[in-house]
Design an enzyme around this catalytic site. Structure first.
Site, short mmCIF file in Angstrom:
data_model
loop_
_atom_site.label_atom_id
_atom_site.label_comp_id
_atom_site.label_asym_id
_atom_site.label_seq_id
_atom_site.Cartn_x
_atom_site.Cartn_y
_atom_site.Cartn_z
N GLU A 1 10.15 11.84 7.17
CA GLU A 1 8.87 11.70 6.46
C GLU A 1 9.14 11.33 5.01
OE1 GLU A 1 6.30 11.88 8.33
OE2 GLU A 1 7.18 12.90 10.05
N LYS B 1 10.45 7.80 13.21
CA LYS B 1 10.85 8.51 14.42
C LYS B 1 11.78 7.65 15.27
CE LYS B 1 6.47 11.02 14.51
NZ LYS B 1 5.19 11.24 15.22
N ARG C 1 0.03 7.77 7.75
CA ARG C 1 -1.40 7.91 7.46
C ARG C 1 -2.20 6.66 7.81
NH1 ARG C 1 -2.59 11.11 1.87
NH2 ARG C 1 -1.72 9.19 0.96
N LYS C 2 -1.56 5.64 8.35
CA LYS C 2 -2.29 4.41 8.69
C LYS C 2 -2.12 4.09 10.18
CE LYS C 2 -4.25 3.45 4.82
NZ LYS C 2 -4.33 4.89 4.47
N LYS D 1 11.30 10.12 20.53
CA LYS D 1 9.97 10.67 20.25
C LYS D 1 8.94 9.81 20.99
CE LYS D 1 12.28 12.83 16.85
NZ LYS D 1 13.77 12.80 16.78
N ASP E 1 -1.87 5.86 -6.23
CA ASP E 1 -2.26 6.84 -5.20
C ASP E 1 -0.99 7.24 -4.45
OD1 ASP E 1 -3.73 8.44 -3.55
OD2 ASP E 1 -4.68 6.82 -2.44
N ALA E 2 -0.87 8.50 -4.12
CA ALA E 2 0.30 8.96 -3.37
C ALA E 2 0.32 8.33 -1.97
CB ALA E 2 0.29 10.48 -3.26
N PHE F 1 -8.09 -3.82 -10.68
CA PHE F 1 -7.13 -3.16 -9.79
C PHE F 1 -5.74 -3.52 -10.30
CE2 PHE F 1 -5.99 -2.62 -4.96
CZ PHE F 1 -5.10 -1.61 -5.29
N LYS G 1 -5.72 -4.32 0.35
CA LYS G 1 -6.38 -3.92 1.58
C LYS G 1 -7.33 -5.04 2.01
CE LYS G 1 -7.58 0.45 2.11
NZ LYS G 1 -8.21 1.78 1.94
N ASP H 1 5.81 9.85 20.87
CA ASP H 1 4.75 9.31 20.01
C ASP H 1 4.95 7.83 19.80
OD1 ASP H 1 3.27 11.59 19.58
OD2 ASP H 1 4.29 12.14 17.74
N GLU I 1 14.12 16.05 9.92
CA GLU I 1 15.24 16.56 10.70
C GLU I 1 16.03 15.40 11.28
OE1 GLU I 1 13.35 19.14 13.56
OE2 GLU I 1 13.61 20.84 12.22
N ASP J 1 0.90 4.15 1.40
CA ASP J 1 1.24 4.71 2.71
C ASP J 1 2.19 3.80 3.47
OD1 ASP J 1 -0.37 6.98 2.35
OD2 ASP J 1 -2.13 5.97 3.17
N LYS J 2 2.02 2.49 3.31
CA LYS J 2 2.92 1.55 3.98
C LYS J 2 4.30 1.51 3.32
CE LYS J 2 1.33 0.81 7.45
NZ LYS J 2 2.18 1.08 8.59
N HIS K 1 0.86 -1.19 0.00
CA HIS K 1 0.00 0.00 0.00
C HIS K 1 0.89 1.24 0.00
CE1 HIS K 1 -2.67 3.14 1.55
NE2 HIS K 1 -3.68 2.39 1.15
#
Length: 405
Positions: free
Chosen positions: A44, A286, A265-266, A290, A259-260, A251, A176, A292, A57, A18-19, A16
């Site tokens: 990122e 990260k 995002r997941k 961090k 798709d970008a 597909f 998916k 998060d 960074e 995003d992955k 995917h």
């Protein structure tokens, strides 16, 4: 707590878009931590048609110091990125590991962030940002994950194994899944809907157009239904289960060409499939200063050990931090009416067993190592501990919790 309901979770494959971005970002994290365990990385990634862009960074001894790249460092980063895409399996005209354009816009970490995070003199290392983080565990599955997410992940993992082994010739990397389960008396008992959309080789969908092949689509559908039957418990699937395989049709164009993709995002796929709150911060790209990332890992670790110890059937833990401050601002435990011990007592005991500062978390879970790329597909949680990998999935706190509570 409701006992009878329908609940749904989804997962996405390693291909995917995003992955793809998450795995690239974490490959960069691993590269830097392999050079310098104290490296600072916030990487990122953007992926789209024949393009990968890095931004963020960094600070890393021997790689990037005083605003300059070490000799050969940028080439090593590009090699790492291309090898990550190659491992996923992209060799398509619209996205090919050898030929996509690569842009590296990583630059020095802000000195104003560094001054709050770094340890110095009598000052303990501070959190890399403010925020709230959640951990969750449930006894629904052996991995202490919600069953809907557990099976969504396992479906796509099985399909990826078959693709990489070439056991199934028509599968492509992007896919998916989605699983809806019926709960009765708080326990999942049957599947009411199962969905897979998978990128496929040309000619595997009968859409009524010239040259379409209903028999080849049946081959794809029968394969996916076979995966459903193999992965879900016996009796979960019946004639009443709604099954959808590529419900929109063809597909063939997928991944970053379709798709970008962007890092982070997941986050619901990465965590608990919507069964638990989420603080909003992504993990991939990260380093473990961090919170998060690291505080979400320790929160999962504590919640899983509470459930594994038999102190609750479900447990949610929240932590909160302020940038530059070492100690958490709050610790909240909720056992959702399933606990055998008062939550306030658990809140008192946990900080005596685990130091919840950023440094304490990293040392307890041994996080300053190149262990992150494997987390970036099929979930950060519910994974088998393996040496240094997935240390937050260990249940080595169980006996200490029982003794203290």
């Amino acid at each position: 707590m409701r006992q009878d309901f329908l609940f749904t979770s989804e997962s996405v494959s390693e291909g995917h878009p995003d992955k793809v971005a998450d795995q690239i970002s974490d490959a960069v994290v691993d590269l830097f931590l392999s050079k310098d365990p104290q490296a600072r990385i916030a990487c990122e990634t953007l992926t789209t048609t024949q393009l990968v862009v890095l931004a963020g960074e960094i600070r890393c001894k021997g790689v990037y110091e005083d605003g300059k790249w070490a000799e050969g460092a940028e080439a090593e980063i590009e090699k790492t990125v291309r090898e990550t895409v190659k491992r996923i399996g992209y060799e398509q005209d619209g996205f090919h590991w050898q030929t996509f354009k690569f842009l590296n816009n990583l630059h020095a970490q802000s000195a104003h962030i560094a001054q709050g995070v770094d340890e110095s003199g009598n000052k303990d290392e501070g959190a890399g940002d403010q925020g709230i983080m959640f951990g969750y565990a449930t006894d629904e599955t052996p991995d202490y994950l919600p069953a809907t997410l557990y099976y969504s992940h396992r479906i796509l993992e099985r399909m990826a194994e078959d693709r990489h082994s070439k056991a199934v010739p028509f599968l492509e990397p992007d896919a998916k899944s989605q699983v809806t389960l019926q709960y009765e008396n708080g326990v999942p008992v049957r599947a009411t809907a199962l969905v897979v959309s998978t990128q496929h080789a040309p000619g595997y969908f009968d859409d009524g157009s010239e040259g379409s092949d209903a028999a080849r689509y049946k081959q794809l559908r029968d394969y996916v239904v076979g995966v459903f039957n193999d992965v879900l418990p016996q009796g979960f699937i019946s004639d009443a289960t709604a099954i959808y395989v590529n419900p929109t049709g063809k597909f063939e164009i997928g991944g970053p060409d379709g798709d970008a993709g962007l890092t982070g995002r997941k986050i619901i796929v990465d965590t608990y499939g919507g069964a638990s709150p989420h603080g909003g911060g992504a993990f991939s790209g990260k380093d473990p200063t961090k919170v998060d990332r690291s505080a979400a890992y320790i929160a999962r670790y504590m919640a899983k050990n509470i459930v594994a110890a038999g102190l609750a059937k479900r447990c949610t833990i929240q932590l909160s931090y302020a940038i530059g401050i070492a100690e958490p601002l709050s610790l909240y435990v909720d056992t959702h009416g399933t606990g055998t011990v008062d939550e306030a007592k658990i809140e008192q005991v946990l900080p005596t067993l685990v130091r919840l500062t950023p440094k304490g978390i990293r040392e307890h879970l041994q996080l300053n190592k190149p262990i992150y790329q494997r987390t970036a597909s099929y979930g950060h949680f519910g994974r088998e501990p393996d040496g240094d990998f997935f240390s937050w999935e260990k249940t080595d706190l169980v006996e200490k919790l029982k003794a203290a509570l």
